[in-house]
Design an enzyme around this catalytic site. Structure first.
Site, PDB file in Angstrom:
ATOM      1  CB  SER A   1      -8.325   0.455   5.718  1.00 42.61           C
ATOM      2  OG  SER A   1      -9.296   1.292   5.594  1.00 42.61           O
TER       3      SER A   1
ATOM      4  CE  LYS B   1      -3.835   1.898   2.462  1.00 40.35           C
ATOM      5  NZ  LYS B   1      -4.786   1.637   3.910  1.00 40.35           N
TER       6      LYS B   1
ATOM      7  CB  SER C   1      -8.205   3.209   2.919  1.00 36.46           C
ATOM      8  OG  SER C   1      -7.144   2.601   3.786  1.00 36.46           O
TER       9      SER C   1
HETATM   10  N1  GLN Z   1     -13.082   3.390   6.351  1.00 33.70           N
HETATM   11  C1  GLN Z   1     -12.557   4.076   7.590  1.00 33.70           C
HETATM   12  C2  GLN Z   1     -12.181   5.436   7.619  1.00 33.70           C
HETATM   13  O1  GLN Z   1     -12.496   6.050   6.636  1.00 33.70           O
HETATM   14  C3  GLN Z   1     -11.427   3.152   8.028  1.00 33.70           C
HETATM   15  C4  GLN Z   1     -10.112   3.419   7.162  1.00 33.70           C
HETATM   16  C5  GLN Z   1      -8.922   2.555   7.494  1.00 33.70           C
HETATM   17  O2  GLN Z   1      -9.074   1.600   8.431  1.00 33.70           O
HETATM   18  N2  GLN Z   1      -7.997   3.137   7.365  1.00 33.70           N
HETATM   19  O3  GLN Z   1     -11.517   5.945   8.336  1.00 33.70           O
END
Ligand code: GLN
Length: 484
Positions: free
Chosen positions: A174, A75, A150
């Site tokens: 994410s 990532k 994400s």
């Molecule tokens: N979707 C969640 C957020 O927008 C989790 C994001 C993540 O785990 N990095 O914060």
């Protein structure tokens, strides 16, 4: 079978036995990318020449590490010395990381080849990868749909057979949510199990790095490599690291698996519910005992998370000011103008929304009402899990309330987007571990993967991997691949 379809453990074994070379493996994946990447768009950066060079070097060495010659994607939030690290943000355009993250050092020590950098939501804020400043990644199962987020690039790359495995990060879901939506395996380790050194921080008390893979065994192999105390991350845990592959075959006979009442609620997609309930039924057939449990503070998890995560993000993202990293606004008239315009032009809307929210909940006068209260709620959520794990060895839930949604469907409604994480967020608040594995499809002929989430207590990775592997071996959903 073509080389790009191999699992990580199959490829590692074939390379170790010199049935194939690392260079052949890398070439096969680069060829696959050439074919499918124009459709999927999972990568922000592909290390074409460098990966070939790394592979050649590995081929000239005698294999030692568990991942010798095996290509892995990262990532775009993990630092690799000399490589760009944009976090899918304009504000880090042109930034080159000066050092390796600890997970990257560990991958290298295990012999892995670093293949490229996967797309993501900007600074890991989002659930669809649509918040990337650079491109939208598409779900390999249906190119009109999002891959989740994400870590959407990492999940899509694994699902599309563009890499054997990828690392993602999970602050509120994410890793697990994109794994569920793309039909792969995603593991969020216990907080502190894996060092965060070299991970660009979003919410430091919640962030964890973990693997996205094609199988549960591959997840265990990568977890073995990544785990352990690191003096450079004071929150990393000193506990000994077990070999997680040892527990995989033990089966679930006699295990107690908890079903939380609060996770089977109205509003969930009926097909997701049907598929997950069928998965629960499989466990009964395999000899596990299903027990009903309660996690009474579940309803507060999303609100609690969006106070704590934004508060931490507002502090962490203060460092991007145009002075030290990446993008800088043109022709500043003074320091404040430089800061203000760099941030206004460099950050996307969702990141700005979070910084403003986080600054607000920490401001004097509101601190007690929001931040302090959220911390108290967090303690209650953690306690819910501690009590639940006295009654069961692991917990089964859906990973996401819906299958992958259409690109653009939720971009105008941040609250709807936040609710996509309703089943994954509490795990991070409690600091425990969780894994998502494929458990079937929704969407009829238009096959959309559904994920089963298995949660374990702190440092309970062996238990959840064992449960996950038993299910995977018994059902074989992981063998289904998207048509690309
Ligand atoms: N979707 C969640 C957020 O927008 C989790 C994001 C993540 O785990 N990095 O914060």
């Amino acid at each position: 079978m073509s080389l790009h379809s191999l699992t990580l453990s199959q490829a590692a074994e074939a390379i170790r036995k010199k049935e194939i070379s690392s260079a052949e493996m890398v070439d096969a994946l680069l060829a696959r990318m050439e074919r499918v990447e124009p459709k999927v768009r999972a990568f922000l950066h592909i290390n074409t020449d460098d990966a070939r060079e790394q592979a050649r070097r590995r081929d000239s060495e005698s294999p030692q590490g568990a991942l010798h010659g095996v290509p892995v994607a990262l990532k775009d939030i993990l630092s690799v010395k000399g490589q760009p690290c944009t976090c899918a943000s304009k504000i880090l355009k042109g930034y080159v990381a000066p050092y390796d993250a600890t997970v990257v050092t560990r991958l290298r020590e295990a012999g892995a080849v670093l293949l490229g950098r996967a797309n993501m939501d900007e600074f890991a804020m989002g659930s669809s990868t649509e918040n990337s400043a650079y491109q939208a990644t598409r779900n390999p199962w249906d190119l009109e749909r999002i891959p989740g987020g994400s870590s959407g690039g990492s999940a899509a790359a694994v699902a599309a057979d563009e890499c054997l495995a990828a690392l993602g990060t999970d602050t509120g879901g994410s890793i697990r949510q994109p794994a569920a939506l793309c039909g792969c395996v995603g593991l969020k380790p216990t907080y502190g199990r894996v060092s965060r050194y070299g991970l660009v921080a979003f919410a430091s008390s919640l962030d964890q790095i973990g693997p996205l893979t094609k199988t549960v065994r591959d997840s265990a192999i990568l977890l073995n490599v990544l785990s352990g105390r690191d003096p450079r991350d004071s929150t990393s845990l000193p506990d000994p690291v077990p070999d997680c592959t040892q527990a995989l075959e033990k089966g679930v006979k006699g295990m107690k698996l908890g079903l939380p009442r609060e996770y089977f609620v109205k509003g969930m997609d009926p097909e997701v519910e049907r598929v997950v309930r069928a998965a629960v039924g499989e466990f009964t057939k395999m000899g596990a005992e299903i027990v009903e449990i309660s996690l009474p503070h579940t309803g507060h998890a999303v609100a609690t998370y969006y106070v704590i995560a934004t508060a931490e993000a507002s502090a962490n993202l203060a460092r991007f000011d145009g002075v030290r990293y990446g993008f800088r606004a043109k022709d500043p008239t003074g320091l404040l103008d430089l800061y203000g315009r760099t941030r206004a032009e460099g950050f996307g809307n969702e990141v700005k929304r979070r910084i403003i929210l986080g600054t607000y909940v920490l401001s004097s006068g509101y601190y007690d009402a929001y931040y302090l209260r959220a911390q108290k709620a967090r303690t209650l959520i953690r306690r819910d899990f501690e009590q639940a794990f006295q009654k069961c060895d692991a917990i089964l839930t859906p990973t996401s309330p819906t299958p992958a949604f259409k690109i653009g469907e939720k971009t105008t409604d941040p609250l709807q987007m936040y609710l996509a994480d309703i089943f994954t967020i509490a795990t991070n608040l409690a600091g425990i571990c969780g894994i998502s594995i494929p458990c079937g499809f929704a969407g009829g002929a238009n096959k959309l993967p559904v994920g089963l989430q298995i949660l374990g207590p702190s440092l309970g990775e062996e238990a959840i991997l064992r449960v996950a592997n038993a299910y995977e071996q018994n059902t074989g959903w992981h063998k289904e691949r998207p048509q690309l």
